[in-house]
Design a protein around this motif. Sequence first.
Motif, mmCIF file in Angstrom:
data_model
loop_
_atom_site.group_PDB
_atom_site.id
_atom_site.type_symbol
_atom_site.label_atom_id
_atom_site.label_comp_id
_atom_site.label_asym_id
_atom_site.label_seq_id
_atom_site.Cartn_x
_atom_site.Cartn_y
_atom_site.Cartn_z
ATOM 1 N N VAL A 84 18.367 -11.796 46.522
ATOM 2 C CA VAL A 84 19.706 -11.127 46.107
ATOM 3 C C VAL A 84 20.878 -12.016 46.860
ATOM 4 O O VAL A 84 20.593 -12.615 48.115
ATOM 5 N N ARG A 85 21.754 -11.968 46.376
ATOM 6 C CA ARG A 85 23.070 -12.679 47.069
ATOM 7 C C ARG A 85 23.909 -11.546 47.284
ATOM 8 O O ARG A 85 24.802 -11.198 46.141
ATOM 9 N N LEU A 86 24.513 -11.229 48.290
ATOM 10 C CA LEU A 86 25.488 -10.439 48.679
ATOM 11 C C LEU A 86 26.752 -11.070 49.466
ATOM 12 O O LEU A 86 26.496 -12.020 50.065
ATOM 13 N N ARG A 87 27.719 -10.377 49.344
ATOM 14 C CA ARG A 87 28.941 -10.804 50.173
ATOM 15 C C ARG A 87 28.469 -10.837 51.658
ATOM 16 O O ARG A 87 28.122 -9.850 52.109
ATOM 17 N N SER A 88 29.184 -11.727 52.254
ATOM 18 C CA SER A 88 28.844 -11.987 53.632
ATOM 19 C C SER A 88 29.342 -10.765 54.369
ATOM 20 O O SER A 88 28.866 -10.310 55.520
ATOM 21 N N GLU A 89 30.427 -10.106 53.793
ATOM 22 C CA GLU A 89 31.070 -8.978 54.748
ATOM 23 C C GLU A 89 30.318 -7.912 54.853
ATOM 24 O O GLU A 89 30.449 -6.919 55.341
ATOM 25 N N VAL A 90 29.336 -7.734 53.783
ATOM 26 C CA VAL A 90 28.418 -6.647 53.691
ATOM 27 C C VAL A 90 27.572 -6.130 54.889
ATOM 28 O O VAL A 90 26.905 -7.156 55.245
ATOM 29 N N PRO A 91 27.505 -5.175 55.560
ATOM 30 C CA PRO A 91 27.089 -4.937 56.839
ATOM 31 C C PRO A 91 25.452 -4.592 56.724
ATOM 32 O O PRO A 91 25.040 -3.413 56.628
ATOM 33 N N VAL A 92 24.624 -5.534 56.450
ATOM 34 C CA VAL A 92 23.196 -5.289 56.194
ATOM 35 C C VAL A 92 22.701 -5.433 57.603
ATOM 36 O O VAL A 92 22.302 -6.337 57.965
ATOM 37 N N THR A 93 22.286 -4.160 58.279
ATOM 38 C CA THR A 93 22.109 -3.937 59.484
ATOM 39 C C THR A 93 20.480 -3.488 59.694
ATOM 40 O O THR A 93 19.994 -3.231 58.576
ATOM 41 N N GLU A 94 20.316 -3.477 60.804
ATOM 42 C CA GLU A 94 18.663 -2.974 61.149
ATOM 43 C C GLU A 94 18.823 -1.718 60.542
ATOM 44 O O GLU A 94 19.486 -0.961 61.268
ATOM 45 N N GLY A 95 17.697 -1.285 59.898
ATOM 46 C CA GLY A 95 17.540 0.300 59.568
ATOM 47 C C GLY A 95 18.196 0.240 57.822
ATOM 48 O O GLY A 95 17.930 1.405 57.315
ATOM 49 N N ALA A 96 18.789 -0.582 57.394
ATOM 50 C CA ALA A 96 19.054 -0.820 55.905
ATOM 51 C C ALA A 96 18.144 -0.669 55.118
ATOM 52 O O ALA A 96 16.935 -1.458 55.472
ATOM 53 N N LYS A 97 18.063 -0.136 54.089
ATOM 54 C CA LYS A 97 17.059 0.165 53.232
ATOM 55 C C LYS A 97 17.403 -0.274 51.671
ATOM 56 O O LYS A 97 18.229 0.037 51.212
ATOM 57 N N ALA A 98 16.550 -1.167 50.762
ATOM 58 C CA ALA A 98 16.863 -1.314 49.436
ATOM 59 C C ALA A 98 16.003 -0.458 48.642
ATOM 60 O O ALA A 98 14.684 -0.393 48.951
ATOM 61 N N ARG A 99 16.173 0.089 47.538
ATOM 62 C CA ARG A 99 15.466 0.621 46.712
ATOM 63 C C ARG A 99 16.030 0.451 45.093
ATOM 64 O O ARG A 99 17.214 0.231 44.784
ATOM 65 N N LEU A 100 15.073 0.496 44.239
ATOM 66 C CA LEU A 100 15.293 0.147 42.854
ATOM 67 C C LEU A 100 15.563 1.246 42.144
ATOM 68 O O LEU A 100 15.136 2.456 42.350
ATOM 69 N N ASP A 101 16.843 1.416 41.316
ATOM 70 C CA ASP A 101 17.226 2.614 40.918
ATOM 71 C C ASP A 101 17.647 2.223 39.289
ATOM 72 O O ASP A 101 17.729 1.172 38.995
ATOM 73 N N PHE A 102 17.982 3.332 38.552
ATOM 74 C CA PHE A 102 18.222 3.073 37.030
ATOM 75 C C PHE A 102 19.439 3.667 36.675
ATOM 76 O O PHE A 102 19.745 4.805 37.245
ATOM 77 N N GLN A 103 20.203 3.115 35.898
ATOM 78 C CA GLN A 103 21.600 3.843 35.496
ATOM 79 C C GLN A 103 21.090 4.707 34.238
ATOM 80 O O GLN A 103 20.708 4.248 33.067
ATOM 81 N N GLY A 104 21.230 6.110 34.413
ATOM 82 C CA GLY A 104 20.896 6.834 33.433
ATOM 83 C C GLY A 104 19.518 6.615 33.117
ATOM 84 O O GLY A 104 18.443 6.610 33.810
ATOM 85 N N LEU A 105 19.015 6.972 31.702
ATOM 86 C CA LEU A 105 17.637 6.816 31.120
ATOM 87 C C LEU A 105 17.658 5.547 30.402
ATOM 88 O O LEU A 105 16.951 5.407 29.480
ATOM 89 N N THR A 106 18.717 4.713 30.337
ATOM 90 C CA THR A 106 18.588 3.509 29.583
ATOM 91 C C THR A 106 17.751 2.329 30.112
ATOM 92 O O THR A 106 17.505 1.539 29.058
#
Lengths: 324, 217
Positions: A84-106
């Motif tokens: 993934v490519r994120l803006r540099s100012e996004v604070p991705v720090t220790e303890g951050a978690k990523a998860r896959l989610d869905f928009q509605g049931l589409t």
Amino acid sequence: METRASYIMVGGFVLTFLAGLIAFAVWIAKVDLDAEYTDYDIYFHGTVSGLYKRSVVYYLGIPVGDVRDIGLAPNDPQKVRVQVRLRSEVPVTEGAKARLDFQGLTGVAYIEINGGPPGGQPIKPVGDQERAVIPSELSPIMEVFTNAPNLVNEAIEAVVQIQKLLDDKNLSHVGHILKNTDKLSANLANGTEDLDKLVADTRTLINKASTTADKLSKLADSGNALIDDDGKQMVAEAVKTLQSAQQAIGRIDALVAANSDNVTDFIGSSLPEITRMIIDLRATARNLSRLSKRIEQNPGAAIFGTPQPQYDLKTRSEKKEKGK
Amino acid sequence: MMPIFSKPGRAIGLTVAAAMLLGGCGPLISFGSNGPAADVYTLNYDGAFGPELKEGPLLYFDEPHVAEGLSGQKIAVRLGAHKRSTLANARWVTGLTTLVRDYLTRSLSDEAKTRAIGEGSLDVKVDCRLGMKVWSFDFVPGQKGEDDAVDVTIELSLIRLRDGHFIGQHTFVQTPSVKGPSDDDVMDAFNVAMRANSRDMAKWLSALKDQCAAPAG
């Protein structure tokens, strides 16, 4: 002169138009030309179905980047690596978690990143990692999807079991069982009365026997010449046995009395209600069976009904039903 | 970095998809027919509510079983010996089974001075179950308007729950004529039939209800 001036005007117009077009495209796509980005890797366990290149990445619900690449993780075919490519100012720090989610049931998937605790250090590549890795976690909806097939299978099995349980044959058997239970309970209730009488008679008899045994015991203890040593022992055992028997009969008496109440209560109140409930269940099962047959034969007609002629009282004749 | 044109493209795609979905769902969405709205009718017992009796057998009025074609809200019409239809532009306010059960629960508790309960009484200990079967609840048009009639035929069965004893069964039939040419006149005739049947049922039930409390055997 005029020809040359015309070329300049046309060229200037085209260049201006192209510049405007590019500016419009940049404006409408909201491209930040001066934005800086940082790439990360996220490893997901299992499928990332619905996730594609250019899928949006959110940080606490704010769009902050997109998916650049999706592929299998090196050295582990059960994991998927998502770059993934994120803006540099996004604070991705220790303890951050990523998860896959869905928009509605589409089925449109996106990645949601939850930030780490305040004051945490930004995550960085470790060892020979090309990019920093954001740890992943399973989203609640992914857990549901993971477990859904099992739930559906269990539900289907349950429905099949209920269908087996509610077929006419079994319902008929239940009816017979209840009928037999009714008879058994009635017999038991009548039998309980006889047992009460029997216990009372037995208790009287044992009391008499106990009294007699006590007398015999006293006679034995007195050293009467008529009773020898074996007779003493026999009488003592008899007294002990009879006293134990009396206690046991007392306990049985109490148990029978308690059960007699329960049995009477069961016969008096529960059985008729169970009978009525079974009648209702049979009616429901019959209706469900009828509905399922109708749906099986003609689903459209079961839901929307079938066009039927109706009797018009004014014309005293049938007319075709409209609108169906 | 956000992809160029992704948002407008997505918006257009979503709009097209939504339009297609709505178009596809069209056959599933019914907005009703274009005809006039049906008049809604009920059965109305014009007597009093039953007395609050403290003693006496308690009867559970079972949900009626109905002959085929009578279970919905449509009003049945009998055209000849075997042909059936339904009345146009009129319907019952709810299913016929609910209407008949509610009517008889109220009328019989009043006229037969009986403690009676209907739906939602599984947790109440009762003495008897009154089973009902509606054999016909039909409007029967004649050759001419003055020959029109209704046919209300209901069978009652009384069962003592304590021992499953079948106390009695009787079929009540009423076929009053319809006094006029309108739907209202037909509904009046149905109410007249139910009232007359109810009186007969009350007499029958009054004679049998004491057996509900009788000991088994």
